[in-house]
Design an enzyme around this catalytic site. Structure first.
Site, PDB file in Angstrom:
ATOM      1  N   GLU A 133      52.275   2.795   2.073  1.00 27.10           N
ATOM      2  CA  GLU A 133      53.837   2.936   1.941  1.00 27.10           C
ATOM      3  C   GLU A 133      54.058   4.340   1.754  1.00 27.10           C
ATOM      4  O   GLU A 133      55.269   4.568   1.387  1.00 27.10           O
ATOM      5  CB  GLU A 133      54.368   1.927   0.987  1.00 27.10           C
ATOM      6  CG  GLU A 133      54.093   0.364   1.216  1.00 27.10           C
ATOM      7  CD  GLU A 133      54.442  -0.516   0.416  1.00 27.10           C
ATOM      8  OE1 GLU A 133      55.720  -0.166  -0.273  1.00 27.10           O
ATOM      9  OE2 GLU A 133      53.964  -1.500  -0.045  1.00 27.10           O
ATOM     10  N   ASP A 134      53.242   5.284   2.067  1.00 23.43           N
ATOM     11  CA  ASP A 134      53.725   6.777   1.939  1.00 23.43           C
ATOM     12  C   ASP A 134      54.733   6.994   2.796  1.00 23.43           C
ATOM     13  O   ASP A 134      54.608   6.559   3.979  1.00 23.43           O
ATOM     14  CB  ASP A 134      52.493   7.508   2.045  1.00 23.43           C
ATOM     15  CG  ASP A 134      51.760   7.463   0.865  1.00 23.43           C
ATOM     16  OD1 ASP A 134      51.742   6.913  -0.200  1.00 23.43           O
ATOM     17  OD2 ASP A 134      50.589   8.105   0.944  1.00 23.43           O
TER      18      ASP A 134
END
Length: 369
Positions: A133-134
């Site tokens: 989820e960067d």
């Protein structure tokens, strides 16, 4: 002569079976199950997916394995979970989490994938759920590396663990939610299906700093419509729903139960749900009887909320319950999606008989009507 040939055939079959076990990276006598057959990967496709995220402990002993299809094991490895799940033809998959900066280089990416495949073999697992989820900028190096990671991971797992599944968790809608400017269409094409995290929709609040629902119905529906508009087949989309809520301390409680919250920026937005802690559903149900309002229903966002006080501070709690989850689950039939799942299955109370009805209703809400 015929008996000798039959004997040779049995030996060859046994040798092939042992070779298959070794090919999976584990010895037959390493199998933790009473029956070695339970250490083989689960095969076959399910017409409807019920993906359960489990973060550890023994709550899994209470799950309905006649309905569950996949368990994403995000907790400590539990071999008994593997044995029990496989006995019911339920997959158990690894958590795949790595900073995107660590997979920009092709060799690093290859090594990470190899490590995960080997771990899955050693633990007799059936695939991997990629939870990255960067933030990534559009068309950046990370943008392309992430797509390659999904594609290469899927190829490696499918090749080395026959029947395995590779899935990828995506934001509630495509685009650049929380700065995650991913190539969602290419990612969906590369893996077996995407799990849409239809929650945390207030991670970026761009207008007034007012508490809102974690997963409003209209936003939920919009997210799936947008994914379908990218050309992603409905059969590759699994809905995610939250089994938790947010407890917002109000700086002021305005007319119409509008709760002003602290301004805590997140990835460019001036306000966010970081102003409130996440609270499990079972804890919320203990808080609700002590509220000053009882359960209220917001007909615009189609979710429940309540208000309670601590000292002189009002708290507004937004959450999902069987009514709001059932409404969202109905979207599955409306759009012919592949299934549903929740974050996470450990957020209910499985031990207190008084909570048995609440727990059963939350599980039943996952059945689309």
């Amino acid at each position: 002569m015929a008996g000798q040939r039959e004997g040779e055939l049995c030996v060859r079959v046994l040798a092939l079976a042992l070779a298959a076990i070794f090919a999976l990276g584990a010895r037959a006598d390493d199998c933790p199950c009473a029956d070695n057959a339970l250490c083989r990967p689960v095969s076959g496709d399910k017409s409807f997916e019920l993906l359960v995220f489990d973060v550890g402990g023994t709550d899994w002993t209470h799950y309905d394995f006649s309905r569950v299809t996949t368990i994403a094991a995000f907790g400590i490895y539990d071999p008994q979970l593997i044995c029990h799940a496989h006995a019911h033809n339920v997959r158990v998959v690894l958590k795949g989490d790595v900073p995107i900066k660590n997979i920009l280089d092709r060799t690093q990416r290859k090594n990470w994938i190899s490590d995960k495949v080997q771990l899955a073999k050693q633990q007799f697992m059936d695939g991997i759920n990629l939870d990255l989820e960067d933030p990534v900028e559009l068309k950046s190096e990370g943008y392309y590396a992430l797509t390659q990671l999904v594609n290469e991971t899927t190829q490696a797992f499918h090749r080395d663990i026959p029947g395995s599944k590779v899935t990828f968790d995506v934001a509630w809608k495509p685009g650049c939610v929380d700065g995650r400017c991913y190539d969602y269409a290419a990612i969906a094409a590369s893996c077996d299906f995407i799990f849409v995290m239809s929650y945390d929709m207030q991670s970026q609040i761009w207008d007034d700093c007012i508490a809102k629902a974690n997963a409003p119905y209209n936003q939920t529906l919009l997210g799936y419509t947008d994914y379908l508009n990218l050309g992603i087949p409905a059969t590759k989309i699994v809905m995610g729903v939250p089994w938790y809520g947010y407890d917002y301390p109000c700086l002021q409680l305005l007319e119409g139960d509008r709760c002003m919250i602290r301004s805590i920026p997140f990835r460019g937005a001036p306000c966010s749900d970081l102003a409130a802690p996440q609270v499990p559903y079972d804890v919320l149900m203990q808080l609700l009887p002590r509220s000053i309002t009882g359960r209220f229903w917001d007909d615009v966002q189609k979710t429940p909320y309540f208000i309670y006080m601590v000292n002189d501070t009002y708290h507004q709690v937004w959450y999902d319950d069987p009514q709001s989850i059932s409404m969202k689950a109905a979207i599955i039939n409306k759009l012919n999606l592949h299934g549903i799942g929740m974050w996470n299955a450990n957020l209910l109370n499985y031990d207190d008989p008084k909570a048995a009805v609440q727990t059963k209703e939350m599980w039943n809400a996952l059945i689309p009507h």
